[in-house]
Scaffold this motif. Structure first.
Motif, PDB file in Angstrom:
ATOM      1  N   LEU A  86       0.828  -1.196   0.000  1.00 52.29           N
ATOM      2  CA  LEU A  86       0.000   0.000   0.000  1.00 52.29           C
ATOM      3  C   LEU A  86       0.872   1.259   0.000  1.00 52.29           C
ATOM      4  O   LEU A  86       0.596   2.209  -0.739  1.00 52.29           O
ATOM      5  CB  LEU A  86      -0.944   0.005   1.199  1.00 52.29           C
ATOM      6  CG  LEU A  86      -1.850   1.217   1.347  1.00 52.29           C
ATOM      7  CD1 LEU A  86      -2.787   1.339   0.143  1.00 52.29           C
ATOM      8  CD2 LEU A  86      -2.656   1.104   2.626  1.00 52.29           C
ATOM      9  N   CYS A  87       1.922   1.256   0.798  1.00 53.10           N
ATOM     10  CA  CYS A  87       2.828   2.408   0.835  1.00 53.10           C
ATOM     11  C   CYS A  87       3.468   2.636  -0.529  1.00 53.10           C
ATOM     12  O   CYS A  87       3.613   3.780  -0.970  1.00 53.10           O
ATOM     13  CB  CYS A  87       3.912   2.194   1.887  1.00 53.10           C
ATOM     14  SG  CYS A  87       3.291   2.236   3.575  1.00 53.10           S
ATOM     15  N   CYS A  88       3.845   1.569  -1.214  1.00 54.51           N
ATOM     16  CA  CYS A  88       4.455   1.694  -2.542  1.00 54.51           C
ATOM     17  C   CYS A  88       3.492   2.321  -3.539  1.00 54.51           C
ATOM     18  O   CYS A  88       3.884   3.176  -4.339  1.00 54.51           O
ATOM     19  CB  CYS A  88       4.940   0.336  -3.046  1.00 54.51           C
ATOM     20  SG  CYS A  88       6.391  -0.268  -2.171  1.00 54.51           S
ATOM     21  N   VAL A  89       2.234   1.912  -3.489  1.00 59.85           N
ATOM     22  CA  VAL A  89       1.233   2.480  -4.384  1.00 59.85           C
ATOM     23  C   VAL A  89       1.096   3.983  -4.115  1.00 59.85           C
ATOM     24  O   VAL A  89       1.063   4.788  -5.049  1.00 59.85           O
ATOM     25  CB  VAL A  89      -0.129   1.766  -4.219  1.00 59.85           C
ATOM     26  CG1 VAL A  89      -1.237   2.516  -4.936  1.00 59.85           C
ATOM     27  CG2 VAL A  89      -0.035   0.343  -4.729  1.00 59.85           C
ATOM     28  N   CYS A  90       1.053   4.356  -2.850  1.00 59.43           N
ATOM     29  CA  CYS A  90       0.928   5.772  -2.504  1.00 59.43           C
ATOM     30  C   CYS A  90       2.154   6.560  -2.953  1.00 59.43           C
ATOM     31  O   CYS A  90       2.037   7.686  -3.435  1.00 59.43           O
ATOM     32  CB  CYS A  90       0.725   5.940  -1.002  1.00 59.43           C
ATOM     33  SG  CYS A  90      -0.858   5.313  -0.411  1.00 59.43           S
ATOM     34  N   LEU A  91       3.340   5.989  -2.796  1.00 61.59           N
ATOM     35  CA  LEU A  91       4.577   6.688  -3.156  1.00 61.59           C
ATOM     36  C   LEU A  91       4.766   6.832  -4.659  1.00 61.59           C
ATOM     37  O   LEU A  91       5.583   7.631  -5.111  1.00 61.59           O
ATOM     38  CB  LEU A  91       5.785   5.993  -2.535  1.00 61.59           C
ATOM     39  CG  LEU A  91       5.900   6.159  -1.027  1.00 61.59           C
ATOM     40  CD1 LEU A  91       7.028   5.287  -0.484  1.00 61.59           C
ATOM     41  CD2 LEU A  91       6.109   7.606  -0.647  1.00 61.59           C
ATOM     42  N   LYS A  92       4.022   6.070  -5.438  1.00 62.70           N
ATOM     43  CA  LYS A  92       4.105   6.191  -6.895  1.00 62.70           C
ATOM     44  C   LYS A  92       3.238   7.338  -7.421  1.00 62.70           C
ATOM     45  O   LYS A  92       3.296   7.659  -8.602  1.00 62.70           O
ATOM     46  CB  LYS A  92       3.690   4.872  -7.559  1.00 62.70           C
ATOM     47  CG  LYS A  92       4.732   3.782  -7.375  1.00 62.70           C
ATOM     48  CD  LYS A  92       4.295   2.494  -8.037  1.00 62.70           C
ATOM     49  CE  LYS A  92       5.334   1.401  -7.805  1.00 62.70           C
ATOM     50  NZ  LYS A  92       4.920   0.136  -8.421  1.00 62.70           N
ATOM     51  N   GLN A  93       2.470   7.964  -6.530  1.00 57.28           N
ATOM     52  CA  GLN A  93       1.646   9.098  -6.936  1.00 57.28           C
ATOM     53  C   GLN A  93       2.536  10.290  -7.287  1.00 57.28           C
ATOM     54  O   GLN A  93       3.595  10.482  -6.703  1.00 57.28           O
ATOM     55  CB  GLN A  93       0.674   9.479  -5.818  1.00 57.28           C
ATOM     56  CG  GLN A  93      -0.260   8.359  -5.417  1.00 57.28           C
ATOM     57  CD  GLN A  93      -1.089   7.854  -6.584  1.00 57.28           C
ATOM     58  OE1 GLN A  93      -1.737   8.618  -7.277  1.00 57.28           O
ATOM     59  NE2 GLN A  93      -1.055   6.551  -6.803  1.00 57.28           N
ATOM     60  N   GLU A  94       2.110  11.079  -8.236  1.00 54.88           N
ATOM     61  CA  GLU A  94       2.907  12.191  -8.767  1.00 54.88           C
ATOM     62  C   GLU A  94       3.405  13.167  -7.702  1.00 54.88           C
ATOM     63  O   GLU A  94       4.532  13.649  -7.765  1.00 54.88           O
ATOM     64  CB  GLU A  94       2.075  12.953  -9.811  1.00 54.88           C
ATOM     65  CG  GLU A  94       2.805  14.102 -10.453  1.00 54.88           C
ATOM     66  CD  GLU A  94       1.939  14.820 -11.470  1.00 54.88           C
ATOM     67  OE1 GLU A  94       2.342  15.929 -11.862  1.00 54.88           O
ATOM     68  OE2 GLU A  94       0.881  14.298 -11.876  1.00 54.88           O
ATOM     69  N   HIS A  95       2.614  13.451  -6.702  1.00 58.09           N
ATOM     70  CA  HIS A  95       2.973  14.473  -5.718  1.00 58.09           C
ATOM     71  C   HIS A  95       3.479  13.902  -4.389  1.00 58.09           C
ATOM     72  O   HIS A  95       3.603  14.654  -3.420  1.00 58.09           O
ATOM     73  CB  HIS A  95       1.795  15.411  -5.481  1.00 58.09           C
ATOM     74  CG  HIS A  95       1.393  16.142  -6.725  1.00 58.09           C
ATOM     75  ND1 HIS A  95       2.185  17.113  -7.303  1.00 58.09           N
ATOM     76  CD2 HIS A  95       0.305  16.019  -7.519  1.00 58.09           C
ATOM     77  CE1 HIS A  95       1.599  17.567  -8.389  1.00 58.09           C
ATOM     78  NE2 HIS A  95       0.443  16.912  -8.554  1.00 58.09           N
ATOM     79  N   ALA A  96       3.774  12.628  -4.349  1.00 57.60           N
ATOM     80  CA  ALA A  96       4.303  12.028  -3.114  1.00 57.60           C
ATOM     81  C   ALA A  96       5.712  12.566  -2.876  1.00 57.60           C
ATOM     82  O   ALA A  96       6.555  12.571  -3.776  1.00 57.60           O
ATOM     83  CB  ALA A  96       4.329  10.516  -3.235  1.00 57.60           C
ATOM     84  N   ILE A  97       5.972  13.027  -1.665  1.00 56.50           N
ATOM     85  CA  ILE A  97       7.301  13.578  -1.364  1.00 56.50           C
ATOM     86  C   ILE A  97       8.073  12.727  -0.358  1.00 56.50           C
ATOM     87  O   ILE A  97       9.268  12.918  -0.181  1.00 56.50           O
ATOM     88  CB  ILE A  97       7.210  15.025  -0.854  1.00 56.50           C
ATOM     89  CG1 ILE A  97       6.340  15.108   0.395  1.00 56.50           C
ATOM     90  CG2 ILE A  97       6.696  15.940  -1.947  1.00 56.50           C
ATOM     91  CD1 ILE A  97       6.355  16.452   1.067  1.00 56.50           C
ATOM     92  N   GLY A  98       7.407  11.798   0.300  1.00 55.04           N
ATOM     93  CA  GLY A  98       8.104  10.951   1.253  1.00 55.04           C
ATOM     94  C   GLY A  98       7.140  10.149   2.092  1.00 55.04           C
ATOM     95  O   GLY A  98       5.917  10.329   2.024  1.00 55.04           O
ATOM     96  N   LEU A  99       7.708   9.267   2.897  1.00 56.91           N
ATOM     97  CA  LEU A  99       6.927   8.420   3.786  1.00 56.91           C
ATOM     98  C   LEU A  99       7.593   8.422   5.147  1.00 56.91           C
ATOM     99  O   LEU A  99       8.790   8.129   5.260  1.00 56.91           O
ATOM    100  CB  LEU A  99       6.850   6.983   3.252  1.00 56.91           C
ATOM    101  CG  LEU A  99       6.126   5.997   4.153  1.00 56.91           C
ATOM    102  CD1 LEU A  99       4.620   6.207   4.042  1.00 56.91           C
ATOM    103  CD2 LEU A  99       6.491   4.580   3.787  1.00 56.91           C
ATOM    104  N   TYR A 100       6.836   8.761   6.182  1.00 55.70           N
ATOM    105  CA  TYR A 100       7.368   8.774   7.537  1.00 55.70           C
ATOM    106  C   TYR A 100       7.114   7.421   8.188  1.00 55.70           C
ATOM    107  O   TYR A 100       5.966   6.996   8.335  1.00 55.70           O
ATOM    108  CB  TYR A 100       6.721   9.876   8.377  1.00 55.70           C
ATOM    109  CG  TYR A 100       7.228   9.902   9.790  1.00 55.70           C
ATOM    110  CD1 TYR A 100       8.477  10.434  10.095  1.00 55.70           C
ATOM    111  CD2 TYR A 100       6.469   9.365  10.820  1.00 55.70           C
ATOM    112  CE1 TYR A 100       8.951  10.440  11.389  1.00 55.70           C
ATOM    113  CE2 TYR A 100       6.923   9.364  12.121  1.00 55.70           C
ATOM    114  CZ  TYR A 100       8.179   9.906  12.410  1.00 55.70           C
ATOM    115  OH  TYR A 100       8.654   9.892  13.696  1.00 55.70           O
TER     116      TYR A 100
END
Length: 134
Positions: free
Chosen positions: A2-16
């Motif tokens: 799920l985190c990978c899918v979110c991070l592939k979004q155009e405006h993703a800047i990071g994951l805490y």
């Protein structure tokens, strides 16, 4: 995943996670281990490295989420790369195999390597941690 899918979004800047912010590309590359049948340790555990008074030091952050104690290497003569690789291998072994380390035991990756494990107040982490003399 799920985190990978979110991070592939155009405006993703990071994951805490694990007490730090991971850049999307780093997280996605580390997650590749899942596709290869491995455990994405770098996405689950943070490895801190710092110069101590008498040598190189390292610690984990995130082992408690797996019901384990954090692990530290203190004042080692090894360089940062060696310590990081060693600690990564210890964490991978513990999480992948379900092994729990305990005070007074030894660990090693060769027949001759017997590194003592001790449990005491954390130097770089809160509470108690397991120390491995490398």
């Amino acid at each position: 995943k799920l985190c990978c899918v979110c991070l592939k979004q155009e405006h993703a800047i990071g994951l805490y996670t694990s007490g730090t912010v991971f850049q999307p590309q780093f997280y996605l590359e580390a997650a590749q281990m899942l596709k290869d049948g491995g455990l994405p340790v770098l996405n689950l555990i943070y490895f801190g490295l710092y110069q101590g008074e008498h040598g190189m030091c390292s610690y984990t952050y995130g082992m408690t989420a797996f019901g384990r104690e954090e692990i530290e290497v203190l004042d080692s003569e090894a360089d940062f790369q060696q310590i990081r690789e060693f600690l990564f291998n210890v964490v991978y072994y513990c999480l992948d195999s379900g092994v729990e380390l305990h005070d007074g035991e030894t660990i090693g990756f060769t027949e001759d390597q017997k590194l003592r494990i001790s449990r005491s107040e954390g130097a770089a982490v809160e509470g108690y941690s397991l120390k491995i003399n490398l």
